[in-house]
Design an enzyme around this catalytic site. Structure first.
Site, PDB file in Angstrom:
ATOM      1  N   GLY A  24      35.750  47.788  62.998  1.00  0.00           N
ATOM      2  CA  GLY A  24      34.455  46.976  63.204  1.00  0.00           C
ATOM      3  C   GLY A  24      33.287  47.707  63.658  1.00  0.00           C
ATOM      4  CG  ASP A  25      28.543  46.865  63.597  1.00  0.00           C
ATOM      5  OD1 ASP A  25      28.233  47.724  62.842  1.00  0.00           O
ATOM      6  OD2 ASP A  25      27.627  46.063  64.236  1.00  0.00           O
ATOM      7  CG  LEU A  26      31.807  47.053  70.009  1.00  0.00           C
ATOM      8  CD1 LEU A  26      30.509  47.000  70.389  1.00  0.00           C
ATOM      9  CD2 LEU A  26      32.645  46.369  70.828  1.00  0.00           C
ATOM     10  NE  ARG A  55      41.350  41.192  60.222  1.00  0.00           N
ATOM     11  CZ  ARG A  55      40.422  40.093  60.417  1.00  0.00           C
ATOM     12  NH1 ARG A  55      40.965  38.899  60.215  1.00  0.00           N
ATOM     13  NH2 ARG A  55      39.243  40.265  60.771  1.00  0.00           N
ATOM     14  CG  ASP A 191      26.302  42.003  80.822  1.00  0.00           C
ATOM     15  OD1 ASP A 191      25.442  42.900  80.211  1.00  0.00           O
ATOM     16  OD2 ASP A 191      26.094  40.934  81.102  1.00  0.00           O
ATOM     17  CG  HIS A 192      25.778  46.469  76.190  1.00  0.00           C
ATOM     18  ND1 HIS A 192      25.732  45.301  75.713  1.00  0.00           N
ATOM     19  CD2 HIS A 192      24.626  47.213  75.779  1.00  0.00           C
ATOM     20  CE1 HIS A 192      24.456  45.200  75.184  1.00  0.00           C
ATOM     21  NE2 HIS A 192      23.716  46.152  75.281  1.00  0.00           N
ATOM     22  CG  HIS A 254      22.631  41.427  78.101  1.00  0.00           C
ATOM     23  ND1 HIS A 254      24.117  41.589  78.285  1.00  0.00           N
ATOM     24  CD2 HIS A 254      22.510  41.131  76.896  1.00  0.00           C
ATOM     25  CE1 HIS A 254      24.495  41.796  77.339  1.00  0.00           C
ATOM     26  NE2 HIS A 254      23.694  41.668  76.207  1.00  0.00           N
ATOM     27  CE  LYS A 352      18.591  39.419  68.528  1.00  0.00           C
ATOM     28  NZ  LYS A 352      19.366  40.461  69.379  1.00  0.00           N
TER      29      LYS A 352
END
Ligand code: BG6
Length: 500
Positions: A24-26, A55, A191-192, A254, A352
């Site tokens: 995945g992306d993360l 997968r 929580d990055h 956040h 955004k």
């Protein structure tokens, strides 16, 4: 100087890190680069290996090749072939359909083999980098296959990405399921933002500087502003974002975490429990939003088309979903009803496709009486302390001084210790710190269930109000700083958003 002497972590750091969502992306953008940078800085434990679970059909070598291409794009350090070799031989791929019980048995056997190879006593760090729909399924399978069972000699920890539920109800259900399998101490809710350098620095700035902490209250602070502004839109995450909006995506986690660090009392020591206890008190002291407050103190926005950095960009509805009512911007004013903060407003905003990409906290101090130097024709600039989270990292302080050029006028001097993370020392990414903390068993920078629960209580009320309200969207142009109502929110109080 060790800034956390009360909290030395000494446990066994050998571990197998099992990443669900390995393709995945993360994993591509954050986890593998973080692991590479940890090996680059010689901070990975000696007995350590990584199993990416996904997968797709692939063997170890194909997987390594694929992530190497991504690593080249996303690593903050240059790629050193030798180091990559060292890391890549610690990385394995395991194909698994997340709902297939038999597959988990195979995974367990594979992990045990690796335990032998790497001399690991069964310690596991299960990272759920998957869509939230799979959280419960994976945890239940880990339970059934006994992979999550703690033994006398081994620990089992779970790292879970947000969103932690969609609201209070689903978060409680999810937490109940996780707690059937893992102890609270072994659940690391990421929580990055908490891993970012300047967020970690908030407590040091406050509790290691008399000049700040002694002024840190409603007596001396006029207002506090927190802005998390992003230039980019929602990209390929429209499906997720339609469900979350800015409130669930940024505020519930956040922003409220930052508020709690800024406003908390000094903890009795630096253990995770002591810090989290003080943060929780802040969340519980945020004023309850009455219908009146919801109407007056919350601004929702959604971007329409506009221009960012000279390039035309489409509006949210064209990008994601026509007639969508989802907010891509939110601004709020609220009070924290405790002795330290009563009467000092907190203004927070996030959005955004704004004209600026920056995250900053502005502490505006109260003005002195306009008697001696400040008259009608000389305006008093307030003292401002700005904690710059990104892209610049550091502290800015504004104070008044004589203007030597004009001999009699007052000017505001600006002391800026910030630097761009690229320019100085290449600041470690949040995920590096956070992954290492989980390996050490240090949960200070992770959200406790109590904090998550308290944040959802706040977020639910606002989201519900937003969804009921008929908004005329879009109401701001991409490239601007959000809807006009966000400026009016402060103007009503004779204040303004400070430029970030
Ligand atoms: C994530 C949100 O948690 O944080 C994203 O889901 C957002 O929508 C991101 O873009 C911002 O993080 P950072 O570290 O890029 O400021």
């Amino acid at each position: 100087m060790n800034i956390n002497p009360a909290h030395q972590v000494t446990g066994d750091m050998s571990a197998l890190m099992v990443i669900f969502g390995g393709t995945g992306d993360l994993t591509n953008r954050k986890l593998i680069p973080a692991l590479y940078n940890l090996i680059y800085d010689q901070r990975l434990p000696k007995h350590f290996a990584i199993v990416a679970v996904g997968r797709k059909d692939m063997d170890h070598e194909q997987y390594r090749k694929q992530i190497f291409e991504q690593l080249k794009k996303y690593s903050r350090n240059d790629i050193d072939e030798m180091l990559w070799k060292n890391l890549s031989c610690l990385i394995y791929y395991f194909k698994l359909n997340f709902t297939d019980s038999v597959g988990y048995e195979g995974l367990d056997i594979f992990l045990r083999e690796l335990d032998n190879t790497y001399q690991i006593p069964g310690n596991r760090l299960f990272y759920l980098a998957v869509a939230p729909d799979f959280f419960e399924t994976i945890v239940m399978h880990l339970h059934k296959s006994k992979m999550a069972a703690v033994t006398k000699n081994s620990w089992k920890r779970l790292i879970i990405e947000k969103p932690f539920g969609k609201d209070l109800k689903t978060a409680r259900l999810l937490n109940g399921k996780l707690r059937e399998v893992f102890r609270e101490d072994d659940i690391y809710r990421i929580d990055h933002y908490l891993g970012k350098e300047m967020i970690q620095n908030i407590l040091v700035l406050r509790f290691c500087n008399l000049v700040f902490e002694s002024l840190w209250s409603n007596q001396f602070i006029d207002n506090i502003q927190i802005s998390l502004a992003e230039k980019h839109g929602v990209g390929a995450r429209g499906g997720y974002y339609e469900q979350s909006g800015a409130m669930r995506d940024m505020v519930q986690n956040h922003l409220l975490q930052i508020v709690s660090l800024i406003a908390m009392e000094a903890p009795i020591n630096l253990t995770p429990d002591a810090i989290k206890m003080e943060k929780l008190k802040v969340l519980n002291s945020i004023e309850r939003f009455s219908p009146e407050l919801l109407k007056n103190n919350i601004v929702f926005g959604q971007y329409g088309k506009g221009i960012i950095d000279g390039h035309p960009v489409p509006g949210y509805q064209e990008e994601v979903s026509e007639r969508s009512n989802t907010e891509t911007f939110i601004a709020m004013k609220f009070y924290i009803n405790n002795f330290r903060w009563a009467g000092t407003p907190f203004y927070i905003r996030t959005g955004k496709r704004l004209g600026v990409h920056a995250a900053e906290i502005v502490i505006q101090f109260k003005a002195l009486p306009d008697i001696l130097y400040f008259s009608n024709d000389t305006e008093q600039e307030p003292n401002l302390l700005v904690i710059k989270i990104q892209p610049n990292v550091g502290v800015f302080f504004q104070f008044n001084t004589r203007d030597f050029n004009t001999e009699k006028e007052i000017m505001s001097a600006k002391m800026d210790t910030s630097h761009t993370s690229r320019a100085q020392g290449n600041t470690p990414e949040a995920y590096e710190k956070l992954i290492l903390d989980v390996i050490k068993g240090d949960s200070t920078l992770f959200s406790s269930w109590d904090e998550v629960e308290a944040s959802w209580m706040i977020a639910d009320k606002i989201t519900e109000y937003g969804r009921r309200r008929k908004l005329n969207l879009p109401n701001y142009d991409a490239g601007s700083m959000g809807p006009i109502q966000s400026f009016e929110l402060l103007a009503r109080d004779c204040r303004k958003w400070w430029n970030i």
